[in-house]
Scaffold this active site. Structure first.
Site, PDB file in Angstrom:
ATOM      1  N   ARG A  35      -1.096 -13.024  -0.999  1.00 13.26           N
ATOM      2  CA  ARG A  35      -0.739 -11.841  -0.464  1.00 13.26           C
ATOM      3  C   ARG A  35      -1.131 -10.464  -0.935  1.00 13.26           C
ATOM      4  NH1 ARG A  35       5.795 -11.901   0.974  1.00 13.26           N
ATOM      5  NH2 ARG A  35       4.876 -10.967   2.697  1.00 13.26           N
TER       6      ARG A  35
ATOM      7  N   ASN B 132       7.075  -0.843   1.431  1.00 14.16           N
ATOM      8  CA  ASN B 132       8.380  -1.740   1.523  1.00 14.16           C
ATOM      9  C   ASN B 132       8.142  -2.284   2.818  1.00 14.16           C
ATOM     10  OD1 ASN B 132      10.501  -2.968  -0.067  1.00 14.16           O
ATOM     11  ND2 ASN B 132      11.926  -2.032   1.461  1.00 14.16           N
TER      12      ASN B 132
ATOM     13  N   GLY C 299       9.202 -11.568  -2.102  1.00 12.40           N
ATOM     14  CA  GLY C 299       9.811 -10.348  -2.905  1.00 12.40           C
ATOM     15  C   GLY C 299       8.834 -10.156  -3.935  1.00 12.40           C
TER      16      GLY C 299
ATOM     17  N   ASP D  65       7.015  -2.508  -2.848  1.00 11.20           N
ATOM     18  CA  ASP D  65       6.115  -3.757  -2.987  1.00 11.20           C
ATOM     19  C   ASP D  65       5.018  -3.072  -3.615  1.00 11.20           C
ATOM     20  OD1 ASP D  65       7.662  -4.767  -0.671  1.00 11.20           O
ATOM     21  OD2 ASP D  65       6.621  -6.629  -1.361  1.00 11.20           O
TER      22      ASP D  65
HETATM   23  O1  MRU Z   1       7.771 -10.136   2.660  1.00 13.12           O
HETATM   24  P1  MRU Z   1       8.629  -9.927   1.777  1.00 13.12           P
HETATM   25  O2  MRU Z   1      10.040 -10.822   2.013  1.00 13.12           O
HETATM   26  O3  MRU Z   1       7.879 -10.521   0.386  1.00 13.12           O
HETATM   27  O4  MRU Z   1       8.987  -8.363   1.425  1.00 13.12           O
HETATM   28  C1  MRU Z   1       9.899  -8.057   0.282  1.00 13.12           C
HETATM   29  C2  MRU Z   1      10.273  -6.480   0.257  1.00 13.12           C
HETATM   30  O5  MRU Z   1       9.888  -5.971   1.280  1.00 13.12           O
HETATM   31  C3  MRU Z   1      10.933  -6.261  -0.591  1.00 13.12           C
HETATM   32  O6  MRU Z   1      11.797  -5.053  -0.353  1.00 13.12           O
HETATM   33  C4  MRU Z   1      10.219  -5.767  -2.011  1.00 13.12           C
HETATM   34  O7  MRU Z   1       9.584  -6.716  -2.078  1.00 13.12           O
HETATM   35  C5  MRU Z   1      10.896  -5.409  -3.311  1.00 13.12           C
HETATM   36  S1  MRU Z   1      11.841  -6.923  -3.683  1.00 13.12           S
HETATM   37  C6  MRU Z   1      12.543  -6.717  -5.115  1.00 13.12           C
END
Ligand code: MRU
Length: 353
Positions: free
Chosen positions: A95, A251, A53, A241
């Site tokens: 990441r 996202n 996230g 993101d």
């Molecule tokens: O791969 P992830 O679980 O890190 O992806 C998370 C997302 O895409 C969320 O929607 C985004 O980070 C927003 S979190 C407040």
């Protein structure tokens, strides 16, 4: 119903000189915290999805910098700065898509630059990371109130991935809006996509909502079109993101498809993210780096192979939704309706972090 939105989960804490992360790979079966005193291990935890996230990644990385300072506490005045800078590299490489990671590391570097000694760097970086964590929760509560006020009572909402307490310091972005709207009695039902391949929806969003006493119905992504055609859903509400300066938003993979479906069915599409998720250096969504993850994540489920032997997989972790499909971006510095370059530039000029 009009009750304060319940919010009990905190995935990141720093205690006794060590970082504690709730291991999100194990939820909902097991609720276990891992403890870190090494920044390299924090970088691996981010890469391996112990913590995930966008805002949570940034906060965890900031505490990784604190650990980097602590580990060179006894170094000579000439040696500590390059050692800390070197320890930040793997954090930055963990990441690529969530800009909150780079935003947080830039802030930590600026703090270190202002410190004349390693002793001061240890205490100043800790204060900065703690402030970041607390400010994130406060920002999420503000976004919750702003976003909930846009929701006309009487319809359901649909969300994707996990954008809640687990994805942030606490409370959540898109899920924070949903928590607030639920608390204010504006929302009749909450739907969450299961979110293949990591199942952030069925494992994490469902777990944290149910723990806080908020009911949720899961669906396979493939069921979203039928749900939106049914007329039950008033808003699709998602996080981001990285948002480009023109409002295009990256996202979790599948978000773009939901935006197309929402537009086709006359359903509102809301993106909720702190201003730190907007990358004003990036002009449009096509420039956002999209993380590609291992084929094995798609070819299996929960670590067990399910696909036919020999099948290959294409596994982008994120997609980009064009600004033209977004009805409103809700931030901690206000909402931008029909987002475009000018609307976001107004947001950029507002005072505050
Ligand atoms: O791969 P992830 O679980 O890190 O992806 C998370 C997302 O895409 C969320 O929607 C985004 O980070 C927003 S979190 C407040």
């Amino acid at each position: 119903m009009n009750a304060p939105a319940p919010d009990t989960i905190r995935p990141i804490r720093f205690d006794d000189g060590r970082l504690h992360l709730l291991d999100q790979r194990l939820l909902p079966a097991e609720s276990r915290e891992n403890t870190y005193d090494d920044p390299q291990a924090v970088a691996e935890a981010i890469r391996d999805m112990v913590v995930r996230g966008a805002p949570a990644i940034g906060i965890a990385a900031a505490f990784g910098v604190v650990l980097a300072c602590q580990r060179v506490r006894d170094s000579s005045p000439a040696a500590w700065r390059p050692a800390v800078a070197k320890a930040i590299d793997p954090l930055a490489a963990s990441r690529p898509t969530a800009v909150n990671l780079f935003w947080a590391l830039d802030r930590m570097r600026a703090v270190i630059d202002g410190c004349p000694s390693i002793a001061e760097a240890c205490s100043a970086t800790l204060a900065e990371a703690q402030a970041m964590l607390e400010a994130d929760i406060a920002a999420n509560r503000r976004m919750g109130a702003t976003g909930a006020a846009l929701i006309e009572p009487g319809r359901a909402v649909l969300t994707h991935c996990n954008t809640g307490s687990l994805a942030t310091g606490g409370f959540g972005t898109a899920l924070g809006v949903i928590r607030s709207a639920w608390g204010e009695g504006r929302v009749t039902e909450i739907f969450a996509d299961e979110t293949r391949p990591w199942l952030q929806g069925s494992r994490l969003t469902a777990w944290e909502l149910l723990r806080d006493g908020i009911p949720v119905q899961l669906l396979c992504e493939g069921a979203a079109a039928s749900l939106l055609r049914s007329g039950r859903v008033g808003w699709v509400i998602v996080g981001a993101d990285r948002i480009a300066a023109n409002g295009d938003a990256a996202n979790k993979i599948g978000t773009y498809g939901l935006a197309l479906l929402a537009r086709a069915h006359g359903v509102g599409f809301m993106v909720v993210a702190p201003r730190s998720t907007i990358d004003f250096r990036i002009g449009e969504g096509a420039e956002i780096p999209i993380e590609m993850r291992a084929e094995s994540e798609v070819l299996g489920l929960g670590g067990h192979p399910v696909a036919a032997a020999g099948a290959r997989a294409w596994n982008p972790a994120f997609d980009v939704t064009p600004a033209s499909l977004i009805d409103v971006i809700v931030t901690d510095h206000g909402a931008v309706h029909h987002p475009d370059r000018e609307g976001l530039a107004v947001l950029q000029r507002r005072p505050g972090d």
